[in-house]
Enzyme design. Structure first.
Site, mmCIF file in Angstrom:
data_model
loop_
_atom_site.group_PDB
_atom_site.id
_atom_site.type_symbol
_atom_site.label_atom_id
_atom_site.label_comp_id
_atom_site.label_asym_id
_atom_site.label_seq_id
_atom_site.Cartn_x
_atom_site.Cartn_y
_atom_site.Cartn_z
ATOM 1 C CG ASP A 51 28.211 35.438 18.588
ATOM 2 O OD1 ASP A 51 27.094 35.740 18.122
ATOM 3 O OD2 ASP A 51 28.449 34.310 19.061
ATOM 4 C CD GLU A 121 27.983 38.605 15.529
ATOM 5 O OE1 GLU A 121 27.020 38.071 16.112
ATOM 6 O OE2 GLU A 121 28.814 37.954 14.867
#
Length: 229
Positions: A51, A121
């Site tokens: 992220d 992610e």
């Protein structure tokens, strides 16, 4: 498992030096809960890392390629560019769900949008640890580039809350209000759920990693559901 890893590596166009990183990126926490094997961990830490890498690479890409955008516009574009829906779409296009290790409940649903986005992610985090930042950039930019141009050319980054308020007041005479209806996940990766109200009616619902993002998504969903955009 080795054969599956090889298949996914072909799809990703990335060949891992450490195949265990790819395996970890594909391990959803529901699999851990339902598996008795000792020493297994989920992809949540890799997702956390991915992220942050996604935020850096997307910000750098937008800054370098769209010099006419203001700071506020860059922020808005990035929010649309890397939202859960977009990341889940990337995951679906790669058929990532076929390779995920999930518990039976998640398998039956095929892994929801949030699960798919988190796995994407985690893949970014795995690529970074295996091959460094430039390898992630090489993998990610071709995915982000066409979507970013569409968002900017069509002005899709316009503030949904402002737009919804403007149209709602003109159409109904009511000023929208927002209410938090749920939050889940650890503090570093919390998911908020918000509803936008027109009077007593729920006009739309949205989710995000902070309340502001969830409110924007709720407003967008309300605009779409009412045919206002």
């Amino acid at each position: 498992m080795h054969e599956q890893n090889a298949q996914l590596e072909e799809i990703l166009g990335v060949h891992f030096h450490d195949s265990q990183l790819l395996r970890l990126a594909l391990t959803h926490r529901s699999y851990i809960y339902e598996t008795s094997g000792a020493g297994l961990t989920s992809n949540e830490r890799l997702e956390f890392l991915g992220d942050s890498i996604l935020a850096l690479i997307s910000a750098d890409f937008l800054y370098r390629n769209f010099s006419h955008l203001t700071e506020g516009e860059l922020t808005d574009v990035r929010a649309v560019l890397v939202r859960t829906e977009t990341l889940a779409r990337f995951a679906r296009e790669m058929d990532l769900g076929r390779f995920l290790m999930m518990g039976k409940g998640e398998q039956n649903s095929g892994g929801g949008q949030r699960v798919q986005a988190c796995a994407f992610e985690a893949i970014l985090g795995a690529i970074y640890l295996d091959q460094g930042l430039e390898a992630v950039r090489h993998f990610l930019i071709p995915l982000l580039d066409p979507i970013a141009h569409t968002i900017i050319e069509k002005r899709l980054f316009k503030d949904n809350k402002s737009l919804f308020q403007e149209i709602a007041q003109a159409q109904t005479g009511i000023t929208p209000s927002y209410r938090l209806v749920g939050q889940e996940g650890p503090s570093h990766n919390r998911e908020f759920t918000v509803e936008v109200m027109l009077g007593d009616d729920v006009a739309g619902r949205g989710q995000g990693r902070n309340k502001q993002t969830a409110e924007q998504e709720a407003a967008h969903n309300a605009l779409v559901s009412r045919g206002w955009i």
